[in-house]
Scaffold this motif. Structure first.
Motif, PDB file in Angstrom:
ATOM      1  N   ARG A 117       0.855  -1.186   0.000  1.00  0.00           N
ATOM      2  CA  ARG A 117       0.000   0.000   0.000  1.00  0.00           C
ATOM      3  C   ARG A 117       0.899   1.246   0.000  1.00  0.00           C
ATOM      4  N   PRO A 118       0.487   2.341  -0.625  1.00  0.00           N
ATOM      5  CA  PRO A 118       1.335   3.537  -0.602  1.00  0.00           C
ATOM      6  C   PRO A 118       1.568   4.032   0.822  1.00  0.00           C
ATOM      7  N   GLU A 119       2.742   4.631   1.049  1.00  0.00           N
ATOM      8  CA  GLU A 119       2.957   5.330   2.326  1.00  0.00           C
ATOM      9  C   GLU A 119       2.031   6.533   2.373  1.00  0.00           C
ATOM     10  N   ILE A 178      -5.423  10.788  -4.177  1.00  0.00           N
ATOM     11  CA  ILE A 178      -5.407   9.539  -4.957  1.00  0.00           C
ATOM     12  C   ILE A 178      -6.634   9.462  -5.873  1.00  0.00           C
ATOM     13  N   GLY A 179      -7.802   9.842  -5.340  1.00  0.00           N
ATOM     14  CA  GLY A 179      -9.022   9.790  -6.134  1.00  0.00           C
ATOM     15  C   GLY A 179      -9.011  10.802  -7.268  1.00  0.00           C
ATOM     16  N   TYR A 180      -8.388  11.955  -7.029  1.00  0.00           N
ATOM     17  CA  TYR A 180      -8.278  12.954  -8.100  1.00  0.00           C
ATOM     18  C   TYR A 180      -7.432  12.383  -9.242  1.00  0.00           C
ATOM     19  N   ILE A 190      -3.610   1.907  -8.375  1.00  0.00           N
ATOM     20  CA  ILE A 190      -3.082   2.325  -7.072  1.00  0.00           C
ATOM     21  C   ILE A 190      -1.623   1.879  -6.926  1.00  0.00           C
ATOM     22  N   ASP A 191      -1.276   0.778  -7.590  1.00  0.00           N
ATOM     23  CA  ASP A 191       0.092   0.257  -7.496  1.00  0.00           C
ATOM     24  C   ASP A 191       1.133   1.252  -7.999  1.00  0.00           C
ATOM     25  N   GLU A 192       0.714   2.168  -8.854  1.00  0.00           N
ATOM     26  CA  GLU A 192       1.678   3.122  -9.409  1.00  0.00           C
ATOM     27  C   GLU A 192       2.088   4.180  -8.392  1.00  0.00           C
ATOM     28  N   ILE A 193       1.331   4.252  -7.270  1.00  0.00           N
ATOM     29  CA  ILE A 193       1.577   5.303  -6.284  1.00  0.00           C
ATOM     30  C   ILE A 193       2.384   4.750  -5.110  1.00  0.00           C
ATOM     31  N   ALA A 194       3.568   5.315  -4.894  1.00  0.00           N
ATOM     32  CA  ALA A 194       4.439   4.829  -3.819  1.00  0.00           C
ATOM     33  C   ALA A 194       4.160   5.560  -2.512  1.00  0.00           C
ATOM     34  N   ALA A 195       3.849   6.850  -2.583  1.00  0.00           N
ATOM     35  CA  ALA A 195       3.637   7.637  -1.370  1.00  0.00           C
ATOM     36  C   ALA A 195       2.769   8.859  -1.643  1.00  0.00           C
ATOM     37  N   VAL A 196       1.974   9.214  -0.646  1.00  0.00           N
ATOM     38  CA  VAL A 196       1.142  10.420  -0.696  1.00  0.00           C
ATOM     39  C   VAL A 196       1.319  11.130   0.630  1.00  0.00           C
ATOM     40  N   GLN A 197       2.050  12.245   0.616  1.00  0.00           N
ATOM     41  CA  GLN A 197       2.394  12.886   1.872  1.00  0.00           C
ATOM     42  C   GLN A 197       1.957  14.334   1.914  1.00  0.00           C
ATOM     43  N   VAL A 198       0.993  14.598   2.795  1.00  0.00           N
ATOM     44  CA  VAL A 198       0.393  15.921   2.918  1.00  0.00           C
ATOM     45  C   VAL A 198       1.145  16.730   3.967  1.00  0.00           C
ATOM     46  N   ASP A 199       1.454  17.983   3.631  1.00  0.00           N
ATOM     47  CA  ASP A 199       2.093  18.892   4.580  1.00  0.00           C
ATOM     48  C   ASP A 199       1.315  20.207   4.600  1.00  0.00           C
ATOM     49  N   TRP A 200       0.491  20.375   5.632  1.00  0.00           N
ATOM     50  CA  TRP A 200      -0.356  21.575   5.701  1.00  0.00           C
ATOM     51  C   TRP A 200       0.448  22.825   6.008  1.00  0.00           C
ATOM     52  N   GLN A 201       1.694  22.653   6.434  1.00  0.00           N
ATOM     53  CA  GLN A 201       2.540  23.840   6.638  1.00  0.00           C
ATOM     54  C   GLN A 201       2.679  24.620   5.338  1.00  0.00           C
ATOM     55  N   ILE A 227     -13.788   9.384  -2.192  1.00  0.00           N
ATOM     56  CA  ILE A 227     -14.332   8.026  -2.071  1.00  0.00           C
ATOM     57  C   ILE A 227     -13.690   7.109  -3.104  1.00  0.00           C
ATOM     58  N   ALA A 228     -13.494   7.620  -4.315  1.00  0.00           N
ATOM     59  CA  ALA A 228     -12.817   6.821  -5.348  1.00  0.00           C
ATOM     60  C   ALA A 228     -11.402   6.453  -4.893  1.00  0.00           C
ATOM     61  N   GLY A 229     -10.738   7.392  -4.243  1.00  0.00           N
ATOM     62  CA  GLY A 229      -9.378   7.129  -3.746  1.00  0.00           C
ATOM     63  C   GLY A 229      -9.378   6.096  -2.625  1.00  0.00           C
ATOM     64  N   GLN A 230     -10.337   6.228  -1.718  1.00  0.00           N
ATOM     65  CA  GLN A 230     -10.420   5.281  -0.594  1.00  0.00           C
ATOM     66  C   GLN A 230     -10.768   3.875  -1.097  1.00  0.00           C
ATOM     67  N   MET A 231     -11.623   3.808  -2.126  1.00  0.00           N
ATOM     68  CA  MET A 231     -11.962   2.493  -2.704  1.00  0.00           C
ATOM     69  C   MET A 231     -10.713   1.825  -3.271  1.00  0.00           C
TER      70      MET A 231
END
Lengths: 267, 267
Positions: free
Chosen positions: B3-5, B61-63, B73-84, B188-192
């Protein structure tokens, strides 16, 4: 400078279908039209808008205005809608189309609750100055809300549309509905350009939520009052404070909430 | 394939401000959060989304999924949000980012009631096959509507958001709200994708209108049932007929209108 050549290619706004209700009864139902409209500028494809089709020429002009793809109405020589091919052909006076760098800017920011109008627009907001001496009193607000309530609308027939109005005092000057509220706002911006109307003595009413984008668009039209039947978002609030617009939400009947720019409002 | 980080960087969803009502009384008011979130894929800026911030990783991811910028989804290694910095960094396994021609495709079609998902998506729809043997009965629909009604929601507190739910029978599996209804669907598409969920035995519920885009997205998620509290548009109706989705609108309490795909519905 002459007004652009325009078609007047509005589509029928509602259609009838049959639905079945919880009792198994057939229910004739009016539904709002929705049509793709692909904008070509000097023969180059720009974007496909999904629209009710009630004001396609003004929508096209307002889209070009609000996306900052055209700087003045004078640059537009013709806007010709052809529903046979769901397309609108825009001819500029220069005939050179839109500078690629402008189109690229747009691409990063177009969307719905998806960054529309973001980016440089935030800087642009710094340059917006809304008239400080404009005033709105409660009686005039109520008159506007009543005018909106009694206005003929697709929404009453078919739902599934958002409406926007440009008003002077309690008088509605323009009322546009569309399947996308972005379109309704853009169509009003386009019509204001066509009629050479300034926003300083106007009110902008929307059925939609007061998000960042709605505040940005109202401010760019130079309109000091933004009124909605709905609520607001945090960023809509912060931008309204920053740009100094008078923002009123939950406005229906004789109720409302005054959020920002209280100095312009008299009870 | 792992699963992606992911970060888990949800924002506080509502904020308090003071408004003034028609009696001149100060009214403490909860408002929905709205934040810009700029997506970078392998360090290249893609788009800025305005979001409530309740599910930023799934939204990202859903976007990418719904804009057809990533195929799996396998193409995605990591999704890292930084609100700063209001940014989300997506790392692909290839590390080569997104093919420019795909991004260009997106640019012509992104929008809100402004051609989102249009273009090749129409062709893609031809390839969608929704299960013909799926069934929904009235009691299950009512159970879903009741589950939605009693679900905790930002909307009840603050309004100004749209909600979407993924359900199996009357049971809500996911419920996402956002300032843009596109975002709620995309999340929701991303979570699925993250949970490896298939749409064939699911229902999709939205508070929003059943426009062409909503039908296209539900069909692409492979979900045979689309339920809304609101109405529909002509193109939403035509696409629903074309793709054979069962579409139900005006659904609240014990009322609804069944528009299309009647063969899957049992009263």
């Amino acid at each position: 400078m002459p007004r652009p050549e325009l078609t007047d290619a509005r589509r029928p706004l509602t259609y009838g279908i049959d639905a079945v209700n919880e009792l198994g009864e057939s229910v004739p139902t009016r539904i709002a039209g929705e049509h793709p409209l692909t904008i070509y500028v000097d023969n180059r494809e720009l974007v496909t808008l999904m629209t009710l089709g009630g004001a396609p020429e003004a929508l096209t002009i307002g889209y070009l205005r609000n996306q900052r793809l055209v700087d003045a109405i004078d640059e537009i020589a013709a806007v010709q809608v052809d529903w046979q091919v769901n397309a609108v052909a825009v001819r500029t006076r220069g005939g050179r189309g839109i500078a690629p760098e402008r189109v690229d800017k747009r691409t990063v920011t177009t969307g719905c609750g998806q960054g529309t109008m973001f980016g440089d627009l935030m800087d642009e907001l710094e340059r917006v100055h809304l008239p400080g001496d404009a005033r709105l009193d409660q009686a005039t607000l109520y008159a506007l809300l009543d005018a909106v309530r009694t206005h003929e609308s697709i929404y009453k027939q078919a739902g599934a549309v958002h409406g926007c109005a440009l008003a002077r005092g309690g008088e509605i000057l323009m009322f546009v509905e569309d399947v996308g509220r972005h379109n309704a706002v853009d169509a009003i911006a386009g019509q204001m350009w066509l009629e050479g109307l300034d926003g300083a003595d106007k009110l902008f009413y929307t059925t939609g939520r007061l998000t960042s984008e709605m505040v940005i668009k109202a401010a760019q039209m130079g309109i000091p009052f933004l009124v909605s039947r709905s609520g607001l978002t945090q960023m809509g609030y912060e931008l309204a404070c920053q740009v100094g617009i008078t923002m009123i939400g939950r406005a229906q009947g004789k109720h409302y909430l005054l959020y920002t720019g209280r100095e312009r409002f008299e009870r």
